[in-house]
Design a protein around this motif. Structure first.
Motif, PDB file in Angstrom:
ATOM      1  N   PRO A  29      26.508  42.843  40.452  1.00 29.92           N
ATOM      2  CA  PRO A  29      25.175  42.642  41.213  1.00 29.92           C
ATOM      3  C   PRO A  29      24.032  43.346  40.872  1.00 29.92           C
ATOM      4  O   PRO A  29      24.181  44.415  40.488  1.00 29.92           O
ATOM      5  N   PHE A  56      27.803  34.387  33.823  1.00 32.58           N
ATOM      6  CA  PHE A  56      27.026  34.102  32.588  1.00 32.58           C
ATOM      7  C   PHE A  56      27.916  33.268  32.026  1.00 32.58           C
ATOM      8  O   PHE A  56      28.960  32.750  32.290  1.00 32.58           O
ATOM      9  N   ILE A 108      30.281  43.749  49.773  1.00 32.17           N
ATOM     10  CA  ILE A 108      29.527  43.189  48.571  1.00 32.17           C
ATOM     11  C   ILE A 108      28.633  44.213  48.237  1.00 32.17           C
ATOM     12  O   ILE A 108      27.736  44.401  49.139  1.00 32.17           O
ATOM     13  N   PRO A 140      35.668  43.956  35.961  1.00 29.79           N
ATOM     14  CA  PRO A 140      35.716  44.753  37.046  1.00 29.79           C
ATOM     15  C   PRO A 140      35.066  43.727  38.136  1.00 29.79           C
ATOM     16  O   PRO A 140      34.997  43.963  39.320  1.00 29.79           O
ATOM     17  N   ILE A 166      35.299  42.093  44.569  1.00 25.04           N
ATOM     18  CA  ILE A 166      35.495  42.605  45.939  1.00 25.04           C
ATOM     19  C   ILE A 166      35.889  41.272  46.779  1.00 25.04           C
ATOM     20  O   ILE A 166      36.360  41.529  47.726  1.00 25.04           O
ATOM     21  N   GLY A 199      33.574  37.522  39.203  1.00 27.72           N
ATOM     22  CA  GLY A 199      33.006  36.231  39.705  1.00 27.72           C
ATOM     23  C   GLY A 199      33.817  35.034  39.539  1.00 27.72           C
ATOM     24  O   GLY A 199      34.853  34.965  39.879  1.00 27.72           O
ATOM     25  N   GLY A 236      39.227  44.131  44.976  1.00 30.36           N
ATOM     26  CA  GLY A 236      38.761  45.351  45.418  1.00 30.36           C
ATOM     27  C   GLY A 236      37.424  45.898  44.758  1.00 30.36           C
ATOM     28  O   GLY A 236      37.037  45.191  44.237  1.00 30.36           O
ATOM     29  N   SER A 249      29.288  41.946  34.542  1.00 35.09           N
ATOM     30  CA  SER A 249      27.973  42.005  34.823  1.00 35.09           C
ATOM     31  C   SER A 249      27.855  42.220  36.439  1.00 35.09           C
ATOM     32  O   SER A 249      28.535  41.522  37.183  1.00 35.09           O
ATOM     33  N   GLY A 298      35.066  34.278  37.000  1.00 36.19           N
ATOM     34  CA  GLY A 298      36.468  34.534  36.183  1.00 36.19           C
ATOM     35  C   GLY A 298      35.969  34.347  34.504  1.00 36.19           C
ATOM     36  O   GLY A 298      36.918  33.959  33.762  1.00 36.19           O
ATOM     37  N   THR A 299      34.742  34.391  34.176  1.00 36.23           N
ATOM     38  CA  THR A 299      34.282  33.608  32.961  1.00 36.23           C
ATOM     39  C   THR A 299      34.933  34.560  31.824  1.00 36.23           C
ATOM     40  O   THR A 299      35.545  34.054  30.861  1.00 36.23           O
TER      41      THR A 299
HETATM   42  C1  LIG Z   1      27.057  39.098  38.738  1.00 34.31           C
HETATM   43  S1  LIG Z   1      28.174  38.186  39.663  1.00 34.31           S
HETATM   44  C2  LIG Z   1      29.543  38.368  38.151  1.00 34.31           C
HETATM   45  C3  LIG Z   1      29.560  37.011  37.440  1.00 34.31           C
HETATM   46  C4  LIG Z   1      30.573  36.864  36.366  1.00 34.31           C
HETATM   47  N1  LIG Z   1      30.065  37.374  35.490  1.00 34.31           N
HETATM   48  C5  LIG Z   1      30.722  35.178  36.208  1.00 34.31           C
HETATM   49  O1  LIG Z   1      30.531  34.711  35.161  1.00 34.31           O
HETATM   50  O2  LIG Z   1      31.139  34.664  37.120  1.00 34.31           O
HETATM   51  C6  LIG Z   1      28.759  39.869  40.334  1.00 34.31           C
HETATM   52  C7  LIG Z   1      30.011  39.922  41.044  1.00 34.31           C
HETATM   53  O3  LIG Z   1      30.332  41.105  41.790  1.00 34.31           O
HETATM   54  C8  LIG Z   1      31.179  41.084  42.976  1.00 34.31           C
HETATM   55  N2  LIG Z   1      31.002  42.350  43.399  1.00 34.31           N
HETATM   56  C9  LIG Z   1      30.083  42.796  44.529  1.00 34.31           C
HETATM   57  N3  LIG Z   1      30.166  44.168  44.674  1.00 34.31           N
HETATM   58  C10 LIG Z   1      31.428  44.551  44.093  1.00 34.31           C
HETATM   59  C11 LIG Z   1      32.074  45.696  44.062  1.00 34.31           C
HETATM   60  N4  LIG Z   1      31.673  46.667  44.689  1.00 34.31           N
HETATM   61  N5  LIG Z   1      33.353  45.637  43.427  1.00 34.31           N
HETATM   62  C12 LIG Z   1      33.752  44.642  42.841  1.00 34.31           C
HETATM   63  N6  LIG Z   1      32.891  43.330  42.749  1.00 34.31           N
HETATM   64  C13 LIG Z   1      31.859  43.150  43.345  1.00 34.31           C
HETATM   65  C14 LIG Z   1      30.505  39.941  43.561  1.00 34.31           C
HETATM   66  O4  LIG Z   1      31.214  39.239  44.454  1.00 34.31           O
HETATM   67  C15 LIG Z   1      30.051  38.894  42.304  1.00 34.31           C
HETATM   68  O5  LIG Z   1      31.132  38.005  42.198  1.00 34.31           O
END
Ligand SMILES: C[S@@+](CC[C@H](N)C(=O)[O-])C[C@H]1O[C@@H](n2cnc3c(N)ncnc32)[C@H](O)[C@@H]1O
Length: 417
Positions: free
Chosen positions: A294, A76, A321, A98, A121, A101, A273, A292, A103-104
């Motif tokens: 997935p 985002f 993931i 949590p 994760i 991504g 994690g 945000s 790291g925004t």
């Molecule tokens: C929509 S992206 C987040 C982007 C973030 N808001 C940014 O601005 O970069 C969703 C993130 O969730 C992570 N993810 C997927 N499953 C996960 C889980 N069970 N626990 C933690 N992170 C997870 C993915 O690796 C991905 O980086």
């Protein structure tokens, strides 16, 4: 759970040292009266959910800090966490994501003097975030790059020649070996300059311009497979040209630091994690969560990040993931994550949970989040819709928005009781 950078934990988890309790802001009143960009907020109740629709941040607004300029699939805009951090926290408060991504959220929190905390994760997220919380100078980066033995190369898979000129691939191999020695992935506090160089290199692996190490490819957050890259090369009738790896890293370093480095901020805590289990974080220690997840199974984070993970030495196939095909499974995942946020949030602390449109607007993820929060210790404040194009004829945002062609963020707002 593999954990990184937990040296700050005593501070991070210590409630007594946190300077302010969760702030009781009348956020729905603020959203209702918001008119900073000339529009009044449309407030609507759809299936008993209050929707607040307005242009709360806008493309025309001041650009975000240059340190954010790292590409990542489905990230985002920095304006999103900025909006909530400004409204709902004070300097020194801890702000957490949590699913961080690129790291925004933690980067924006640090830029605003809050304590940055994040989890993902995929360990790649820590590698993308941590260096920007403590950036080196351009001179330090140049000095370290000049110290690398660029002839010290290892074995490289031939298939990567689809992306790189042989001389570039040899340099990447030398760089990869040097980084693995100077800043091993398992090291929670690696050398910050090597950590930075890895982050920049990860961002330059493949892309569509000469600013990347590869020949012409897809945008950098969507690395293509070897097969598709071979097809791109064939279609364009080209093979990857040689690239100046050092010059590309220095140029991107200058761009990232164009607005200056990172101001002083409280120590960070970054974790690797699953989002529903973050035992490193103490109970009731977080002021704000901006996140945000997935969206169902829409984005293939593993496939999109394979080249980056290869470079960093991460086995992306071994990472679980989240990918949920059904709404029920996705809602159950969200419930588990919200339960963990309820544990770590202070009373009065907030969650801003962003979801997007999926399946052509047929599945309204914000409603699943709303349901998931039903029996949890949250006040459900509403759904905020940041509408880039505002139209009053879209009278029922919950339903018509998918067809109206507008570009929106939908954010479920919760307050810990
Ligand atoms: C929509 S992206 C987040 C982007 C973030 N808001 C940014 O601005 O970069 C969703 C993130 O969730 C992570 N993810 C997927 N499953 C996960 C889980 N069970 N626990 C933690 N992170 C997870 C993915 O690796 C991905 O980086």
């Amino acid at each position: 759970m593999l954990s990184a950078d937990l040296s700050d934990l005593p501070l991070f988890g210590d409630r007594a040292e946190d300077p302010s309790p969760g702030r009781h802001v009348d956020i729905t009143g603020h959203l209702t009266n918001f008119a900073n960009f000339g529009q009044r907020t449309l407030v609507e109740r759809t299936e008993s959910i209050p929707y607040f629709v307005n242009e709360f941040w806008t493309a025309g607004q001041r650009q975000s800090h240059s340190l954010h300029e790292v590409s990542y699939r489905a990230c985002f805009k920095a304006q999103l966490p900025e909006f909530f951090i400004r409204l709902l926290t004070q300097p020194g408060d801890t702000v957490f994501d949590p699913f961080m991504g690129r790291g925004t959220t933690p980067i924006q929190a640090a830029l605003m003097g809050r304590r940055p905390a994040g989890n993902d994760i995929n360990p790649l997220s820590t590698l993308l975030t941590r260096p920007r919380l403590n950036p080196p100078s351009v001179a330090q980066v140049a000095e370290r790059l000049s110290s690398i033995d660029w002839e010290d190369t290892g074995e490289q898979p031939d298939e990567l020649l689809a992306f790189y000129h042989p001389a570039t691939l040899a340099r990447l191999s030398a760089l990869q070996g040097w980084i693995a020695r100077e800043a091993p992935v398992a090291d929670a506090s690696p050398d910050p300059v090597a950590d930075w160089i890895r982050m920049v290199a990860i961002n330059r692996l493949s892309g569509h311009s000469p600013g990347f190490f590869s020949g012409r490819s897809m945008p950098p957050n969507q690395a293509v497979s070897v097969k598709s890259q071979l097809r791109i090369n064939e279609k364009l009738g080209v093979s990857p040209p040689p690239r100046d790896v050092i010059a590309i890293i220095l140029k991107k370093t200058r761009t990232l630091l164009a607005d200056g480095g990172m101001p002083e901020h409280p120590p960070h805590a970054l974790m690797v994690g699953t989002a529903d289990h973050t035992p490193e974080i103490a109970d009731a220690s977080i002021a704000l969560v901006v996140t945000s997840p997935p969206f169902l199974d829409i984005v293939h984070y593993a496939a999109d990040n394979w080249l980056r993970c290869w470079f960093a030495g991460i086995d992306v196939g071994a990472i679980d993931i989240a990918m949920h095909r059904t709404e029920a499974a996705w809602e159950a995942m969200v419930k588990g994550v919200l339960l963990e946020q309820a544990r770590i949030l202070k009373p009065g602390g907030h969650v801003a949970f962003e979801v997007g449109e999926v399946r052509n607007g047929k599945v309204l993820l914000e409603r699943l989040v709303w349901q998931a929060a039903e029996d949890l210790p949250f006040d459900r404040l509403g759904v905020m819709v940041n509408a880039q194009v505002f139209t009053k004829t879209a009278n029922c945002w919950g339903v018509s928005n998918g067809k109206s062609g507008t570009n929106t963020n939908r954010i479920v707002l919760l307050r810990r009781r």
